[in-house]
Scaffold this active site. Structure first.
Site, short mmCIF file in Angstrom:
data_model
loop_
_atom_site.label_atom_id
_atom_site.label_comp_id
_atom_site.label_asym_id
_atom_site.label_seq_id
_atom_site.Cartn_x
_atom_site.Cartn_y
_atom_site.Cartn_z
N ASP A 75 37.14 23.78 35.08
CA ASP A 75 36.25 22.90 34.72
C ASP A 75 37.51 21.51 33.61
O ASP A 75 38.18 22.36 33.31
CB ASP A 75 35.36 22.85 33.49
CG ASP A 75 35.96 23.89 32.15
OD1 ASP A 75 36.73 24.59 32.62
OD2 ASP A 75 35.03 23.38 31.36
N GLU A 139 35.51 26.09 29.60
CA GLU A 139 35.96 26.35 28.53
C GLU A 139 36.38 24.70 28.12
O GLU A 139 36.26 25.47 26.72
CB GLU A 139 37.77 25.97 28.90
CG GLU A 139 38.30 26.74 28.40
CD GLU A 139 39.31 25.59 27.49
OE1 GLU A 139 39.68 25.45 26.10
OE2 GLU A 139 39.15 24.35 28.23
#
EC number: 3.5.1.18
Length: 384
Positions: A75, A139
């Site tokens: 991500d 994250e």
């Protein structure tokens, strides 16, 4: 049987950048990795939770005596002002030896490098043990359903890493100069002060919440939290916002809020700092008569992987491939290593991170190949 070509980490980085995986979207990045890894004999499992996509991949037997793990995320943060970019943030364009794109540094290049290293390693020199990749899509946000979900699932399924390397960018300016053997903790405290509204010409008829907040914040900043410890710099406290939403200049507001963020070393814990903050707020409340409510959230405790065989193995591999001996550091913000440290010893090493989260984020193409070589050497030495 025809030989299988090595995995090109530069091409893999480019394909990952072209996946629009702005957190929490998966964007096809984990599907791409799952296809690559399963084709190389890895057992792949999607560990999705709370709308977040995560991937667990293992080559070798479950419960092996030695199982080396890589951890990372696909991500990325939003692109921000698209008009400010000189390249397509999801185009992976290469110019002048640099690849541009959101996540180029943080951290699709790192994931590509360790995935390519792992695939080629198990194909060329199958180890006596297991190689595990734990890759999350959560994250950059609150991180409650990312690496934490993977570790929760591993505990239930009996999966275990004996050591783990997180591939976050760790080098400030040049490749190889720094690795992380720990991280500071992070805590955010939110203070809400409730007073009594009044006319600014008659302050004695009001209870000013801002006066109480200013007094509290001055106390919190009055002296350093500490002078640092053996492996950590001094803890820091930063006031990040003060607000009351008051548009009038002649009205004492009834309510005000303030927020502070503390980055703390191993001389403190989230619990000890929370107690200190609440105690300071209670003292100011007693002195001013303004009620102060305190809410504290701890996003991670400080931790340290003491220097030893594992960190020395990483250091030797980095120096062999770069000619630079990395400094052991605990600087910077938080990472998912704060979760992994409860599972097994963990160290971080990755690329130069100067452009992460910036407009025109970019990575030096040569460094991606260099990083794969470092990770490959680490695997070979670990299982030697």
């Amino acid at each position: 049987m025809p030989a299988v070509s090595p995995v090109d980490p530069v091409d893999l980085t480019a394909r990952l950048i072209r996946c629009n995986s702005v957190t929490p979207a998966e964007g096809g990045a984990l599907l791409l990795l799952e296809d690559l890894l399963s084709g190389a004999g890895f057992t792949c499992t999607r560990v999705d939770r709370g709308g977040i996509a995560n991937l667990f991949a293992r080559w070798g037997a479950r419960g092996a005596n030695r199982s080396f793990g890589f951890n990372g995320h696909t991500d990325v943060v939003p692109v921000g002002d698209l008009a400010a970019w000189t390249r397509d943030p999801f185009g992976a364009e290469v110019e002048g030896g640099w690849m541009y794109g959101r996540g180029a540094t943080d951290m699709k290049s790192g994931v590509a490098a360790f995935a390519a290293a792992a695939v080629d390693f198990v194909r060329e020199t199958p180890p006596h043990g297991a190689v595990i990749l734990a890759i999350t899509g959560d994250e950059e946000d609150v991180a409650t359903d990312g690496t934490v979900a993977l570790l929760d699932w591993m505990a239930v399924e009996g999966e275990r890493m004996t050591h783990c390397l997180v591939g976050e960018p760790t080098c400030p300016d040049r490749m190889g100069e720094m690795m992380k053997i720990g991280r500071r903790g992070s805590l955010t405290a939110r203070f809400a002060a409730q007073g009594v509204q009044g006319h600014s010409a008659y302050p004695h008829r009001a209870k000013n919440p801002l006066t109480a907040l200013v007094k509290l914040l001055a106390r919190l900043e009055a002296q350093p939290l500490d002078q640092g410890s053996a492996h950590f710099d001094a803890s820091t406290l930063a006031i990040t916002t003060i607000d009351c939403g008051n548009p009038a200049t002649n009205v004492i507001p009834a309510r005000g809020t303030a927020v502070v963020n503390i980055r703390f070393n191993d001389l403190h814990s989230g619990e000890s700092l929370t107690g200190w903050l609440r105690g300071q707020a209670a003292e100011v409340q007693a002195e001013t008569g303004v009620q102060i409510d305190t809410r504290v959230s701890v996003s991670g405790e400080s931790f340290l992987t003491p220097p030893g065989d594992f960190s020395e193995l990483i250091r030797r591999a980095v120096e062999a491939e770069t000619g630079v001996s990395p400094e052991y550091s605990t600087s910077g913000g938080t990472s998912d290593a704060r979760f992994v440290k409860d599972h097994c010893p963990v160290v971080e090493f990755g690329l130069v991170g100067k452009t992460m989260h910036q407009v025109d984020e970019r990575v030096e193409v040569a460094q991606i190949r260099q990083l794969k070589a470092i990770y490959t050497r680490i695997l070979r030495e670990y299982f030697a």
